[in-house]
Enzyme design. Structure first.
Site, mmCIF file in Angstrom:
data_model
loop_
_atom_site.group_PDB
_atom_site.id
_atom_site.type_symbol
_atom_site.label_atom_id
_atom_site.label_comp_id
_atom_site.label_asym_id
_atom_site.label_seq_id
_atom_site.Cartn_x
_atom_site.Cartn_y
_atom_site.Cartn_z
ATOM 1 N N GLU A 1 1.623 -1.900 -4.840
ATOM 2 C CA GLU A 1 0.321 -1.247 -4.954
ATOM 3 C C GLU A 1 -0.656 -2.187 -5.658
ATOM 4 O O GLU A 1 -0.263 -3.201 -6.220
ATOM 5 C CB GLU A 1 0.430 0.069 -5.723
ATOM 6 C CG GLU A 1 0.468 1.312 -4.837
ATOM 7 C CD GLU A 1 -0.778 1.470 -3.987
ATOM 8 O OE1 GLU A 1 -1.875 1.055 -4.421
ATOM 9 O OE2 GLU A 1 -0.665 1.995 -2.871
ATOM 10 N N HIS B 1 -10.631 10.640 15.114
ATOM 11 C CA HIS B 1 -9.750 10.532 13.953
ATOM 12 C C HIS B 1 -10.260 11.445 12.829
ATOM 13 O O HIS B 1 -11.358 11.991 12.908
ATOM 14 C CB HIS B 1 -9.691 9.087 13.444
ATOM 15 C CG HIS B 1 -8.857 8.181 14.303
ATOM 16 N ND1 HIS B 1 -9.345 7.613 15.451
ATOM 17 C CD2 HIS B 1 -7.571 7.770 14.182
ATOM 18 C CE1 HIS B 1 -8.391 6.876 16.005
ATOM 19 N NE2 HIS B 1 -7.317 6.954 15.258
ATOM 20 N N HIS B 2 -9.463 11.524 11.785
ATOM 21 C CA HIS B 2 -9.792 12.336 10.612
ATOM 22 C C HIS B 2 -11.075 11.851 9.928
ATOM 23 O O HIS B 2 -11.543 10.728 10.159
ATOM 24 C CB HIS B 2 -8.624 12.287 9.615
ATOM 25 C CG HIS B 2 -8.228 10.891 9.248
ATOM 26 N ND1 HIS B 2 -8.811 10.184 8.228
ATOM 27 C CD2 HIS B 2 -7.302 10.058 9.803
ATOM 28 C CE1 HIS B 2 -8.275 8.976 8.138
ATOM 29 N NE2 HIS B 2 -7.345 8.869 9.086
ATOM 30 N N GLY C 1 -9.194 0.723 15.587
ATOM 31 C CA GLY C 1 -8.500 -0.466 16.069
ATOM 32 C C GLY C 1 -7.793 -0.211 17.387
ATOM 33 O O GLY C 1 -7.737 -1.075 18.268
ATOM 34 N N GLY D 1 0.828 -1.209 0.000
ATOM 35 C CA GLY D 1 0.000 0.000 0.000
ATOM 36 C C GLY D 1 0.853 1.246 0.000
ATOM 37 O O GLY D 1 0.586 2.221 0.709
ATOM 38 N N LYS E 1 -11.387 8.287 7.842
ATOM 39 C CA LYS E 1 -11.223 6.955 8.443
ATOM 40 C C LYS E 1 -12.495 6.144 8.250
ATOM 41 O O LYS E 1 -13.605 6.639 8.487
ATOM 42 C CB LYS E 1 -10.872 7.069 9.922
ATOM 43 C CG LYS E 1 -10.532 5.724 10.564
ATOM 44 C CD LYS E 1 -9.901 5.895 11.940
ATOM 45 C CE LYS E 1 -9.605 4.552 12.586
ATOM 46 N NZ LYS E 1 -8.638 3.763 11.791
ATOM 47 N N MET F 1 -0.261 6.179 5.035
ATOM 48 C CA MET F 1 0.702 5.474 5.875
ATOM 49 C C MET F 1 1.785 4.806 5.038
ATOM 50 O O MET F 1 2.938 4.699 5.470
ATOM 51 C CB MET F 1 -0.007 4.423 6.739
ATOM 52 C CG MET F 1 -0.462 4.931 8.087
ATOM 53 S SD MET F 1 0.797 5.829 9.044
ATOM 54 C CE MET F 1 2.134 4.657 9.115
#
Length: 267
Positions: free
Chosen positions: A33, A156-157, A166, A7, A160, A12
């Site tokens: 990817e 979170h943003h 998690g 990824g 998400k 991230m």
């Protein structure tokens, strides 16, 4: 040590690429990817922000080729992708550092199976600070009896996709372990309408989403007359990438098995 990133073009993924490049003793070996991604064939160094780099690691969509080039793989993708990778990494007996969230109990059982022939470090959060928080929460829950209500608040943003996070669920598991109960027997993931009085021993979750918040988590122990709050706030995704690279290095000296960041940090 040769490390690959699955990824690679994600938020991230790019942070993991950059962290590997900047860490002594490790080397960026490959980047993966999805098929049909616009980033396949691009230079992973450019994804990491090194726009003028003379180094070139081609982003590939060939999983077998990707794994062959690596001693370890850092994977912050999605459950289905992670399990597919985990099977192939196990076949080659390599290291798999998993920061993927949204994994089910069945998914985690699969990881345990693959860990018979691979070193898998799986954690809901790779941050060193969060894993200290997990240890503190477990200890606090073991000391503060069920007259203390436990509530976990996370933000979170706005992009998400899973909730609770998690990390929040990991904190819930830590609290439940401290209380010697199963989390899924006592959790409350949401409240709406006339819910009645709060059951004794319940572990509640509140989920907030907005803006570009990287990750805020607070565990509240509340009783009559006092409240204990333990909080961690991440202001950069770099803390997750640093922990992931540290996990790769730690796993090199260990035998096959399923580990977490508590193991890596020796907490």
């Amino acid at each position: 040590m040769k490390i690959g990133v699955a990824g690679a073009a994600g938020r991230m993924g790019r942070m993991n690429l950059s962290q590997i490049i900047s860490t002594d003793g490790v080397q960026l070996a490959s980047a993966l990817e999805m098929k049909d991604s616009e980033f396949v064939g691009k230079n992973a160094y450019q994804l990491a922000g090194y726009t003028l780099s003379a180094d070139f690691i081609e982003v590939t969509d060939d999983i077998d080729e990707f794994i062959t080039k690596c001693d370890a793989v850092i994977d912050f993708t999605a459950p289905a992708s992670t399990l597919n990778l985990a099977k192939k990494i196990a076949e080659k007996g390599k290291i798999h550092v998993v920061g993927t969230t949204g994994m089910t109990k069945d998914d985690e059982a699969k990881l345990r199976e693959y860990a018979n022939s691979a070193r898998i470090i799986y954690a809901p959060n790779m941050s060193i600070g969060v894993n200290v928080l997990l240890a503190l929460v477990e200890k606090a829950a073991s000391i503060l009896d069920d007259s203390y209500d436990i509530e976990i608040v996370e933000m979170h943003h706005n992009k998400k996709v899973d909730a609770p996070s998690g990390t929040a669920l990991g904190l819930g598991k830590a609290a439940a372990k401290g209380r010697e109960v199963a989390l899924d027997k006592v959790w409350c993931k949401s409240r709406d309408g006339n819910t009645g009085a709060r059951p004794k021993g319940e572990i509640g979750f509140a989920t907030l989403r907005g803006g570009d918040v990287v990750g805020d988590h607070t565990v509240i122990f509340a009783t009559d007359g006092e409240r204990v709050e333990i909080t961690h706030k991440a202001s950069s995704r770099a803390v997750f990438a640093k922990g992931a690279v540290r996990a790769c290095i730690w796993a090199k000296e260990n035998k096959p098995g399923l580990y977490n960041m508590i193991d890596v940090l020796g907490l």
